[in-house]
Write a protein that holds these residues in place. Structure first.
Motif, PDB file in Angstrom:
ATOM      1  N   GLN A  54       2.000   1.875  -9.969  1.00  0.00           N
ATOM      2  CA  GLN A  54       0.674   2.544  -9.623  1.00  0.00           C
ATOM      3  C   GLN A  54       1.045   3.992  -9.293  1.00  0.00           C
ATOM      4  OE1 GLN A  54      -3.197   1.853  -6.902  1.00  0.00           O
ATOM      5  NE2 GLN A  54      -1.593   0.492  -7.131  1.00  0.00           N
TER       6      GLN A  54
ATOM      7  N   LEU B 159     -12.275   1.505 -16.588  1.00  0.00           N
ATOM      8  CA  LEU B 159     -11.444   0.399 -16.338  1.00  0.00           C
ATOM      9  C   LEU B 159     -11.306  -0.458 -15.064  1.00  0.00           C
ATOM     10  CD1 LEU B 159      -8.137   2.728 -17.545  1.00  0.00           C
ATOM     11  CD2 LEU B 159      -9.382   0.988 -18.977  1.00  0.00           C
ATOM     12  N   ARG B 160     -10.980  -1.630 -15.159  1.00  0.00           N
ATOM     13  CA  ARG B 160     -10.923  -2.261 -13.872  1.00  0.00           C
ATOM     14  C   ARG B 160     -10.070  -1.754 -12.819  1.00  0.00           C
ATOM     15  NH1 ARG B 160      -6.190  -5.024 -12.652  1.00  0.00           N
ATOM     16  NH2 ARG B 160      -4.724  -5.260 -14.540  1.00  0.00           N
ATOM     17  N   GLU B 161     -10.482  -2.367 -11.554  1.00  0.00           N
ATOM     18  CA  GLU B 161      -9.803  -1.812 -10.418  1.00  0.00           C
ATOM     19  C   GLU B 161      -8.410  -2.406  -9.982  1.00  0.00           C
ATOM     20  OE1 GLU B 161     -10.437   0.253  -7.270  1.00  0.00           O
ATOM     21  OE2 GLU B 161     -12.215   1.222  -8.292  1.00  0.00           O
ATOM     22  N   CYS B 162      -7.351  -1.397  -9.884  1.00  0.00           N
ATOM     23  CA  CYS B 162      -6.073  -2.030  -9.560  1.00  0.00           C
ATOM     24  C   CYS B 162      -6.061  -2.744  -8.386  1.00  0.00           C
ATOM     25  CB  CYS B 162      -5.077  -0.711  -9.352  1.00  0.00           C
ATOM     26  SG  CYS B 162      -4.878   0.190 -10.802  1.00  0.00           S
TER      27      CYS B 162
ATOM     28  N   SER C 258      -4.052   0.486 -17.251  1.00  0.00           N
ATOM     29  CA  SER C 258      -4.924  -0.447 -17.533  1.00  0.00           C
ATOM     30  C   SER C 258      -5.761  -0.744 -16.252  1.00  0.00           C
ATOM     31  CB  SER C 258      -4.105  -1.951 -17.724  1.00  0.00           C
ATOM     32  OG  SER C 258      -3.265  -2.227 -16.610  1.00  0.00           O
ATOM     33  N   CYS C 259      -5.755  -0.233 -15.144  1.00  0.00           N
ATOM     34  CA  CYS C 259      -6.344   0.014 -14.145  1.00  0.00           C
ATOM     35  C   CYS C 259      -6.412   1.281 -13.348  1.00  0.00           C
ATOM     36  CB  CYS C 259      -6.006  -1.205 -13.082  1.00  0.00           C
ATOM     37  SG  CYS C 259      -4.255  -0.662 -12.522  1.00  0.00           S
TER      38      CYS C 259
ATOM     39  N   ARG D 138      -7.653   3.113  -9.248  1.00  0.00           N
ATOM     40  CA  ARG D 138      -8.482   3.398  -7.930  1.00  0.00           C
ATOM     41  C   ARG D 138      -9.320   4.444  -7.762  1.00  0.00           C
ATOM     42  NH1 ARG D 138      -3.897   2.073  -4.385  1.00  0.00           N
ATOM     43  NH2 ARG D 138      -5.326   2.427  -2.552  1.00  0.00           N
TER      44      ARG D 138
END
Length: 96
Positions: free
Chosen positions: A34, A89-92, A6-7, A9
């Motif tokens: 992660q 996707l969004r950043e973790c 879902s995220c 980097r």
């Protein structure tokens, strides 16, 4: 084990194999996880993990790809060379 990504980097690189450094999400128990791209590629290669993601409500599998320079990286099964679905996707959140 199946995990939903879902995220991410990412780095500032424009090379497909260097754009994403980590993937992450929340497992079935609600625990945030992660992994480095290298760890994820190894896990996929030995059958330890399978990863999926949702982009605009559509599910995609993550696959191991090889760049034109011969480097392995992650992308979805719908992407061409660049991992655009993952990059959307969004950043973790940062590690604690």
């Amino acid at each position: 084990m199946d995990l939903r990504v879902s995220c991410i980097r990412k780095s500032d690189s424009k090379l497909a194999h260097e754009r994403i450094k980590f993937i992450g999400g929340v497992d079935a128990n609600g625990v945030r996880w992660q992994l480095s791209v290298e760890e994820a590629i190894e896990g996929i290669s030995i059958g330890k993990w399978r990863f999926t993601t949702l982009v605009a409500g559509h599910p995609f599998w993550l696959v191991v790809a090889t760049s034109s320079l011969g480097y392995k990286y992650l992308k979805t099964d719908h992407d061409l060379e660049q991992p655009y679905n993952l990059l959307s996707l969004r950043e973790c959140p940062p590690d604690k």
